[in-house]
Design an enzyme around this catalytic site. Structure first.
Site, short mmCIF file in Angstrom:
data_model
loop_
_atom_site.label_atom_id
_atom_site.label_comp_id
_atom_site.label_asym_id
_atom_site.label_seq_id
_atom_site.Cartn_x
_atom_site.Cartn_y
_atom_site.Cartn_z
N ARG A 1 81.58 91.15 -84.76
CA ARG A 1 80.29 90.59 -84.54
C ARG A 1 79.92 89.82 -83.34
O ARG A 1 79.09 90.33 -82.46
CB ARG A 1 80.13 89.61 -85.43
CG ARG A 1 79.91 90.28 -87.10
CD ARG A 1 79.53 89.08 -88.02
NE ARG A 1 80.51 88.12 -87.88
CZ ARG A 1 81.61 88.28 -88.78
NH1 ARG A 1 81.84 89.24 -89.71
NH2 ARG A 1 82.43 87.32 -88.87
N ILE A 2 81.20 89.22 -82.67
CA ILE A 2 80.95 88.55 -81.52
C ILE A 2 81.03 89.50 -80.27
O ILE A 2 80.35 89.52 -79.34
CB ILE A 2 81.92 87.17 -81.27
CG1 ILE A 2 81.96 86.47 -82.31
CG2 ILE A 2 82.10 86.85 -79.86
CD1 ILE A 2 82.97 85.18 -82.47
N ALA B 1 88.80 83.93 -78.37
CA ALA B 1 89.25 84.29 -79.71
C ALA B 1 90.37 83.54 -80.49
O ALA B 1 89.90 82.73 -81.32
CB ALA B 1 89.75 85.81 -79.62
N ARG B 2 91.55 83.84 -80.29
CA ARG B 2 92.65 83.18 -80.72
C ARG B 2 93.74 82.85 -79.68
O ARG B 2 93.92 83.93 -78.93
CB ARG B 2 93.11 83.78 -82.04
CG ARG B 2 92.41 83.67 -83.31
CD ARG B 2 92.44 82.31 -83.80
NE ARG B 2 91.70 81.94 -85.15
CZ ARG B 2 90.01 81.70 -84.93
NH1 ARG B 2 89.58 81.36 -83.93
NH2 ARG B 2 89.59 81.54 -86.19
N ASP C 1 89.34 79.09 -73.92
CA ASP C 1 88.56 78.16 -74.97
C ASP C 1 89.85 78.00 -76.27
O ASP C 1 89.51 77.26 -76.69
CB ASP C 1 87.38 78.81 -75.66
CG ASP C 1 86.75 77.95 -76.57
OD1 ASP C 1 86.56 76.78 -76.27
OD2 ASP C 1 86.65 78.10 -77.69
N GLU D 1 97.54 74.89 -79.77
CA GLU D 1 96.93 74.73 -81.09
C GLU D 1 97.64 74.72 -82.12
O GLU D 1 97.40 74.12 -83.22
CB GLU D 1 95.24 75.50 -81.03
CG GLU D 1 94.66 75.25 -80.08
CD GLU D 1 93.36 75.92 -80.21
OE1 GLU D 1 92.49 76.13 -81.09
OE2 GLU D 1 93.00 76.84 -79.11
N HIS E 1 88.75 74.92 -77.44
CA HIS E 1 88.29 75.55 -78.72
C HIS E 1 86.78 74.99 -79.07
O HIS E 1 86.72 74.67 -80.26
CB HIS E 1 89.19 75.25 -79.69
CG HIS E 1 89.09 76.70 -80.71
ND1 HIS E 1 90.36 76.86 -81.46
CD2 HIS E 1 88.30 77.36 -81.18
CE1 HIS E 1 90.07 77.86 -82.37
NE2 HIS E 1 88.73 78.18 -82.30
N ALA F 1 82.24 77.49 -80.24
CA ALA F 1 81.31 77.79 -81.46
C ALA F 1 80.25 76.44 -81.59
O ALA F 1 79.50 76.58 -82.41
CB ALA F 1 81.85 78.28 -82.72
#
Length: 335
Positions: A158-159, A238-239, A263, A268, A291, A294
């Site tokens: 989707r992104i 993303a991650r 980001d 993390e 992060h 969003a």
């Protein structure tokens, strides 16, 4: 009739969504700790204390373990205010008869905007320029356009598709490497599917939009970075686990690639990488955020509402939208 209790442990839960839950017959309990720090730091015992007796939980980054779920027998749904669920023991939730949902679609536009912002900021060397100006050096640094450049997207969910729509305005050539090929989408949107190696070699900007899995972990490493152009920019919204951050740090310091917009970071989930993250953030050719892609006002409001809507339908015995369901253990015996 017992009023269902919904506990929120994530920060930035808006009044409109709170009102929606109450209008649908729920008691809403916003955890005091979530107003300051969010829930990622909360221990098992703290979570049990906050969630005891709750029917639904709208969660941010807390770990949802089997042990926790077993301690909360009345909890029917865990609704992630976001789309990642690697901190949730999905199999345990399913086995224990719980529902786990994500806020699919709520933050797509916000993250896509952020990805484009990072491309522009790194390519136009905005951080370097401002750092120089603060130091009294107003010399013009020559930068690079995004206009008509080749942009490679690894992952096309989707992104990623939201990013494609934005890149059209820059007349970019768009390359995509994804698990599945959608020829109709490619033809309609002017994208070209290629393998990862071709994408890395040909792209001026490489933007990551893949989920973190055993096959994608450390996808960007010393070897794959070496395939990229020395003028290329890496974007990761993303991650953190998609990139081996030590290898990225060396590539940026050594000129293997020109810059990065980040980001997310390995630190993390692995505190041992914190010093690496600190070094990355300090580089002049890196634009970083914590992060927060969003976390626009609008994006948070949308994801809050999607999570709340999932809660209401589950509490009413109905099914959430299929794209939001991660696990649905209703009807299964606990074990």
């Amino acid at each position: 009739m017992t009023i269902p209790r919904v506990v929120v442990t994530q920060r930035f839960f808006d009044d409109e969504t709170t009102a929606y839950l109450r209008a649908n017959g729920c008691e809403v309990d916003i955890a005091e700790s979530s107003k300051v720090e969010g829930d990622g730091h909360l221990t098992h015992d703290q979570l049990v204390g906050i969630l005891s007796g709750a029917d639904a939980w709208i969660v941010g980054h807390a770990r949802v373990t089997r042990e926790l779920l077993e301690a909360l027998p009345e909890l029917k749904i865990v609704a992630r205010r976001g789309v990642g669920y690697e901190r949730v023991d999905v199999e345990a939730a399913r086995a224990l008869g719980r529902v786990v949902t994500i806020a699919a679609g709520g933050n797509d536009a916000s993250v896509a905007d952020h990805a484009l912002g990072l491309m522009l900021a790194v390519g136009r060397r905005l951080r370097e320029t401002q750092m120089n100006m603060v130091a009294g050096n107003w010399t013009i640094l020559i930068s690079s356009d995004l206009y008509r450049k080749t942009v490679g997207l690894i992952g096309l969910g989707r992104i990623g598709r939201n990013v494609v729509q934005r890149l059209k305005g820059f007349e970019a050539r768009i390359l995509v490497s994804a698990r599945t090929v959608d020829e109709a989408y490619a033809e309609a949107n002017g994208i070209t599917y290629v393998d990862v190696e071709t994408l890395l070699r040909d792209s001026d900007y490489v933007s990551l939009h893949a989920p973190l899995s055993a096959t994608t972990r450390n996808l960007i490493n010393k070897d794959t970075l070496a395939l990229m152009k020395p003028t290329a920019v890496l974007i990761n919204t993303a991650r953190g686990g998609l990139v081996e951050d030590r290898d990225l740090l060396e590539a940026l310091k050594g000129g293997t690639i020109a810059g990065a917009g980040l980001d997310v970071f390995l630190s993390e989930t692995d505190p041992g990488y914190r010093s690496v993250s600190d070094e990355l953030v300090a580089l002049p050719n890196v634009v970083a955020s914590p992060h927060s892609a969003a976390s626009s006002v609008e994006g948070l409001a949308r994801t809050n509402m999607v999570a709340a809507q999932c809660v209401i339908v589950v509490l009413n015995g109905r099914d959430p939208p299929s794209g939001c369901v991660v696990a649905d253990g209703r009807g299964r015996a606990s074990r």
